[in-house]
Design a protein around this motif. Structure first.
Motif, PDB file in Angstrom:
ATOM      1  N   LEU A  93       0.855  -1.180   0.000  1.00  0.00           N
ATOM      2  CA  LEU A  93       0.000   0.000   0.000  1.00  0.00           C
ATOM      3  C   LEU A  93       0.889   1.229   0.000  1.00  0.00           C
ATOM      4  O   LEU A  93       1.837   1.319   0.790  1.00  0.00           O
ATOM      5  CB  LEU A  93      -0.901   0.027   1.239  1.00  0.00           C
ATOM      6  N   ALA A  94       0.582   2.179  -0.880  1.00  0.00           N
ATOM      7  CA  ALA A  94       1.338   3.428  -0.953  1.00  0.00           C
ATOM      8  C   ALA A  94       0.450   4.586  -0.538  1.00  0.00           C
ATOM      9  O   ALA A  94      -0.698   4.690  -0.992  1.00  0.00           O
ATOM     10  CB  ALA A  94       1.869   3.656  -2.368  1.00  0.00           C
ATOM     11  N   SER A  95       0.972   5.460   0.322  1.00  0.00           N
ATOM     12  CA  SER A  95       0.242   6.658   0.753  1.00  0.00           C
ATOM     13  C   SER A  95       0.371   7.746  -0.301  1.00  0.00           C
ATOM     14  O   SER A  95       1.474   8.214  -0.565  1.00  0.00           O
ATOM     15  CB  SER A  95       0.814   7.197   2.067  1.00  0.00           C
ATOM     16  N   VAL A  96      -0.753   8.143  -0.868  1.00  0.00           N
ATOM     17  CA  VAL A  96      -0.768   9.266  -1.816  1.00  0.00           C
ATOM     18  C   VAL A  96      -1.365  10.444  -1.040  1.00  0.00           C
ATOM     19  O   VAL A  96      -2.571  10.678  -1.060  1.00  0.00           O
ATOM     20  CB  VAL A  96      -1.579   8.924  -3.076  1.00  0.00           C
ATOM     21  N   HIS A 101      -5.731   9.208  -0.920  1.00  0.00           N
ATOM     22  CA  HIS A 101      -6.041   7.786  -1.060  1.00  0.00           C
ATOM     23  C   HIS A 101      -4.792   6.949  -0.849  1.00  0.00           C
ATOM     24  O   HIS A 101      -3.667   7.467  -0.815  1.00  0.00           O
ATOM     25  CB  HIS A 101      -6.643   7.480  -2.443  1.00  0.00           C
ATOM     26  N   LEU A 102      -5.001   5.639  -0.689  1.00  0.00           N
ATOM     27  CA  LEU A 102      -3.922   4.656  -0.731  1.00  0.00           C
ATOM     28  C   LEU A 102      -4.008   3.920  -2.056  1.00  0.00           C
ATOM     29  O   LEU A 102      -5.105   3.573  -2.503  1.00  0.00           O
ATOM     30  CB  LEU A 102      -4.028   3.652   0.415  1.00  0.00           C
ATOM     31  N   ARG A 103      -2.861   3.680  -2.682  1.00  0.00           N
ATOM     32  CA  ARG A 103      -2.832   2.928  -3.933  1.00  0.00           C
ATOM     33  C   ARG A 103      -2.378   1.509  -3.649  1.00  0.00           C
ATOM     34  O   ARG A 103      -1.398   1.279  -2.925  1.00  0.00           O
ATOM     35  CB  ARG A 103      -1.873   3.588  -4.920  1.00  0.00           C
ATOM     36  N   LEU A 104      -3.089   0.548  -4.225  1.00  0.00           N
ATOM     37  CA  LEU A 104      -2.742  -0.858  -4.077  1.00  0.00           C
ATOM     38  C   LEU A 104      -1.687  -1.236  -5.114  1.00  0.00           C
ATOM     39  O   LEU A 104      -1.864  -0.988  -6.312  1.00  0.00           O
ATOM     40  CB  LEU A 104      -3.989  -1.721  -4.252  1.00  0.00           C
ATOM     41  N   LEU A 105      -0.598  -1.840  -4.633  1.00  0.00           N
ATOM     42  CA  LEU A 105       0.483  -2.309  -5.503  1.00  0.00           C
ATOM     43  C   LEU A 105       0.568  -3.831  -5.425  1.00  0.00           C
ATOM     44  O   LEU A 105       0.323  -4.418  -4.370  1.00  0.00           O
ATOM     45  CB  LEU A 105       1.828  -1.712  -5.074  1.00  0.00           C
ATOM     46  N   GLU A 106       0.913  -4.459  -6.547  1.00  0.00           N
ATOM     47  CA  GLU A 106       1.125  -5.910  -6.562  1.00  0.00           C
ATOM     48  C   GLU A 106       2.603  -6.196  -6.781  1.00  0.00           C
ATOM     49  O   GLU A 106       3.281  -5.484  -7.546  1.00  0.00           O
ATOM     50  CB  GLU A 106       0.291  -6.551  -7.675  1.00  0.00           C
ATOM     51  N   ILE A 107       3.109  -7.243  -6.106  1.00  0.00           N
ATOM     52  CA  ILE A 107       4.511  -7.638  -6.209  1.00  0.00           C
ATOM     53  C   ILE A 107       4.565  -9.083  -6.681  1.00  0.00           C
ATOM     54  O   ILE A 107       3.984  -9.976  -6.050  1.00  0.00           O
ATOM     55  CB  ILE A 107       5.229  -7.505  -4.855  1.00  0.00           C
ATOM     56  N   SER A 108       5.241  -9.323  -7.787  1.00  0.00           N
ATOM     57  CA  SER A 108       5.332 -10.677  -8.342  1.00  0.00           C
ATOM     58  C   SER A 108       6.634 -10.839  -9.109  1.00  0.00           C
ATOM     59  O   SER A 108       6.960 -10.018  -9.966  1.00  0.00           O
ATOM     60  CB  SER A 108       4.146 -10.955  -9.276  1.00  0.00           C
ATOM     61  N   ASP A 109       7.383 -11.901  -8.778  1.00  0.00           N
ATOM     62  CA  ASP A 109       8.641 -12.224  -9.462  1.00  0.00           C
ATOM     63  C   ASP A 109       9.590 -11.024  -9.507  1.00  0.00           C
ATOM     64  O   ASP A 109      10.239 -10.759 -10.532  1.00  0.00           O
ATOM     65  CB  ASP A 109       8.368 -12.726 -10.884  1.00  0.00           C
ATOM     66  N   GLY A 110       9.663 -10.303  -8.392  1.00  0.00           N
ATOM     67  CA  GLY A 110      10.595  -9.184  -8.305  1.00  0.00           C
ATOM     68  C   GLY A 110      10.151  -7.916  -9.005  1.00  0.00           C
ATOM     69  O   GLY A 110      10.908  -6.949  -9.062  1.00  0.00           O
ATOM     70  N   LYS A 111       8.919  -7.908  -9.526  1.00  0.00           N
ATOM     71  CA  LYS A 111       8.407  -6.724 -10.219  1.00  0.00           C
ATOM     72  C   LYS A 111       7.217  -6.155  -9.468  1.00  0.00           C
ATOM     73  O   LYS A 111       6.369  -6.893  -8.954  1.00  0.00           O
ATOM     74  CB  LYS A 111       7.992  -7.082 -11.645  1.00  0.00           C
ATOM     75  N   VAL A 112       7.146  -4.827  -9.424  1.00  0.00           N
ATOM     76  CA  VAL A 112       6.076  -4.127  -8.723  1.00  0.00           C
ATOM     77  C   VAL A 112       5.171  -3.440  -9.737  1.00  0.00           C
ATOM     78  O   VAL A 112       5.651  -2.769 -10.659  1.00  0.00           O
ATOM     79  CB  VAL A 112       6.640  -3.104  -7.727  1.00  0.00           C
ATOM     80  N   THR A 113       3.859  -3.599  -9.565  1.00  0.00           N
ATOM     81  CA  THR A 113       2.879  -2.995 -10.460  1.00  0.00           C
ATOM     82  C   THR A 113       1.896  -2.161  -9.658  1.00  0.00           C
ATOM     83  O   THR A 113       1.361  -2.631  -8.646  1.00  0.00           O
ATOM     84  CB  THR A 113       2.099  -4.079 -11.235  1.00  0.00           C
ATOM     85  N   ALA A 114       1.659  -0.930 -10.091  1.00  0.00           N
ATOM     86  CA  ALA A 114       0.629  -0.096  -9.473  1.00  0.00           C
ATOM     87  C   ALA A 114      -0.709  -0.446 -10.114  1.00  0.00           C
ATOM     88  O   ALA A 114      -0.904  -0.258 -11.320  1.00  0.00           O
ATOM     89  CB  ALA A 114       0.947   1.381  -9.674  1.00  0.00           C
ATOM     90  N   THR A 115      -1.623  -0.983  -9.321  1.00  0.00           N
ATOM     91  CA  THR A 115      -2.946  -1.341  -9.848  1.00  0.00           C
ATOM     92  C   THR A 115      -3.804  -0.083  -9.985  1.00  0.00           C
ATOM     93  O   THR A 115      -3.413   1.010  -9.571  1.00  0.00           O
ATOM     94  CB  THR A 115      -3.653  -2.339  -8.918  1.00  0.00           C
ATOM     95  N   ASP A 116      -4.984  -0.251 -10.527  1.00  0.00           N
ATOM     96  CA  ASP A 116      -5.922   0.871 -10.637  1.00  0.00           C
ATOM     97  C   ASP A 116      -6.696   1.109  -9.341  1.00  0.00           C
ATOM     98  O   ASP A 116      -7.462   2.072  -9.257  1.00  0.00           O
ATOM     99  CB  ASP A 116      -6.923   0.614 -11.774  1.00  0.00           C
ATOM    100  N   ARG A 117      -6.513   0.246  -8.337  1.00  0.00           N
ATOM    101  CA  ARG A 117      -7.314   0.319  -7.116  1.00  0.00           C
ATOM    102  C   ARG A 117      -6.845   1.446  -6.204  1.00  0.00           C
ATOM    103  O   ARG A 117      -5.724   1.447  -5.697  1.00  0.00           O
ATOM    104  CB  ARG A 117      -7.237  -1.009  -6.369  1.00  0.00           C
ATOM    105  N   LYS A 118      -7.724   2.434  -6.012  1.00  0.00           N
ATOM    106  CA  LYS A 118      -7.483   3.530  -5.082  1.00  0.00           C
ATOM    107  C   LYS A 118      -8.422   3.350  -3.896  1.00  0.00           C
ATOM    108  O   LYS A 118      -9.634   3.305  -4.058  1.00  0.00           O
ATOM    109  CB  LYS A 118      -7.727   4.881  -5.756  1.00  0.00           C
ATOM    110  N   LEU A 119      -7.842   3.274  -2.704  1.00  0.00           N
ATOM    111  CA  LEU A 119      -8.614   2.996  -1.505  1.00  0.00           C
ATOM    112  C   LEU A 119      -8.941   4.283  -0.759  1.00  0.00           C
ATOM    113  O   LEU A 119      -8.063   5.111  -0.501  1.00  0.00           O
ATOM    114  CB  LEU A 119      -7.834   2.045  -0.600  1.00  0.00           C
ATOM    115  N   SER A 120     -10.221   4.443  -0.424  1.00  0.00           N
ATOM    116  CA  SER A 120     -10.678   5.654   0.261  1.00  0.00           C
ATOM    117  C   SER A 120     -10.084   5.730   1.665  1.00  0.00           C
ATOM    118  O   SER A 120      -9.966   4.726   2.359  1.00  0.00           O
ATOM    119  CB  SER A 120     -12.208   5.659   0.368  1.00  0.00           C
ATOM    120  N   VAL A 121      -9.719   6.944   2.079  1.00  0.00           N
ATOM    121  CA  VAL A 121      -9.198   7.172   3.424  1.00  0.00           C
ATOM    122  C   VAL A 121      -9.832   8.433   3.991  1.00  0.00           C
ATOM    123  O   VAL A 121     -10.411   9.240   3.264  1.00  0.00           O
ATOM    124  CB  VAL A 121      -7.656   7.322   3.424  1.00  0.00           C
TER     125      VAL A 121
END
Length: 285
Positions: A93-96, A101-121
């Motif tokens: 989770l990244a603090s924007v 909002h918080l942005r959801l990130l996915e981590i797989s095989d050493g690579k990080v991807t910023a998803t489209d999911r923005k979480l309300s805060v």
């Protein structure tokens, strides 16, 4: 700079196995690297670049640390301030902060991807934490300042889709917070209007330490303790027996003993040569 502060990009690598610990290298991130989290396997570090709107991914091989990826999360003005990695190492989770909002990130095989999911805060998220069991994401957002009440945002990371599930009112001005090693307690540092000018009628002479206890998929306040003015960070020791909090104005770290769901001031103060503003405690080996 004559025009003011210029954000740096430097990450410093310190070898803690040496006696005394020694600076052994550096790495480049984006502008104004702020929050840093390391994956559970110790192979990657994610760095939130506050003045760039990005996350820098660093590879870690012993003391060899180098950037391998830059992930765009927002624009520079959005102030991406912190990043938290789940215990299983598959999401973050990244603090924007200025994007609210918080942005959801996915981590797989050493690579990080910023998803489209923005979480309300609630408010502007700054410090972000994932509980040790990986079930909940937490951030203590601040709003427009005194006298507004701010809140702890609780995110259910086990839900499909991942979603915000609760806002817990705290008081005014959450600066930072820490979680106990078992995730059952959260210690939030509230400015409580202690950081405003002396002639303001809302000014107080005490900040607040607020202790929350876990209740299923949320938390509730169980204790409020007046502390010194202008507080900063909080950290539980690895065994969960003590809590350390920073009182910026006093140049001191206060030590509390943890008793179940509450804490007790030991009266012990660790005085610092400068103004303490960030603290972490080592995890249990």
């Amino acid at each position: 700079s004559p025009d003011g502060y210029v954000p740096d990009t430097l990450i410093q690598v310190i070898d803690l196995t040496r006696q005394p610990p020694q600076l052994v290298g550096t790495a480049e991130a984006g502008k104004q690297p702020s929050g840093i989290s390391i994956t559970p396997d110790g192979r990657l570090a994610l760095v939130a670049n506050r003045a760039d709107g990005t996350i820098t991914v660093l590879s870690i091989d012993g003391t060899d640390v180098k950037p391998v990826q830059t992930v765009k999360v927002g624009e520079p003005e959005d102030q991406v301030s912190d990043v938290a990695i789940s215990p299983h190492g598959k999401l973050a989770l990244a603090s924007v902060t200025e994007g609210y909002h918080l942005r959801l990130l996915e981590i797989s095989d050493g690579k990080v991807t910023a998803t489209d999911r923005k979480l309300s805060v609630c408010g502007k998220p700054y410090r972000t934490v994932i509980t040790p069991d990986g079930e909940l994401g937490l951030t203590a957002g601040s709003g427009q300042g005194a006298p507004d009440v701010d809140a702890l945002t609780v995110i259910d990371l086990t839900a499909d889709p991942i979603r915000t599930v609760d806002f817990v009112p705290l008081g005014n001005g959450p600066e930072s917070f820490g979680t106990s090693p078992d995730g059952k307690l959260v210690a939030v540092m509230l400015m409580n209007n202690s950081n405003i000018v002396a002639d303001d009628p809302l000014r107080t002479e005490n900040a607040l330490l607020v202790i929350l206890a876990r209740r299923g998929k949320t938390y509730e306040i169980v204790q409020q303790v007046p502390v010194g003015r202008i507080v900063q960070g909080a950290a539980f020791t690895a065994d969960g027996k003590f809590l350390l909090i920073e009182c910026y104005g006093e140049r001191a770290i206060w030590v509390f003993r943890v008793n179940g769901e509450t804490v007790q001031d030991t009266g012990h103060r660790i005085h610092t040569p400068g103004f303490p503003s960030s603290i972490r405690a080592a995890a249990a080996p």
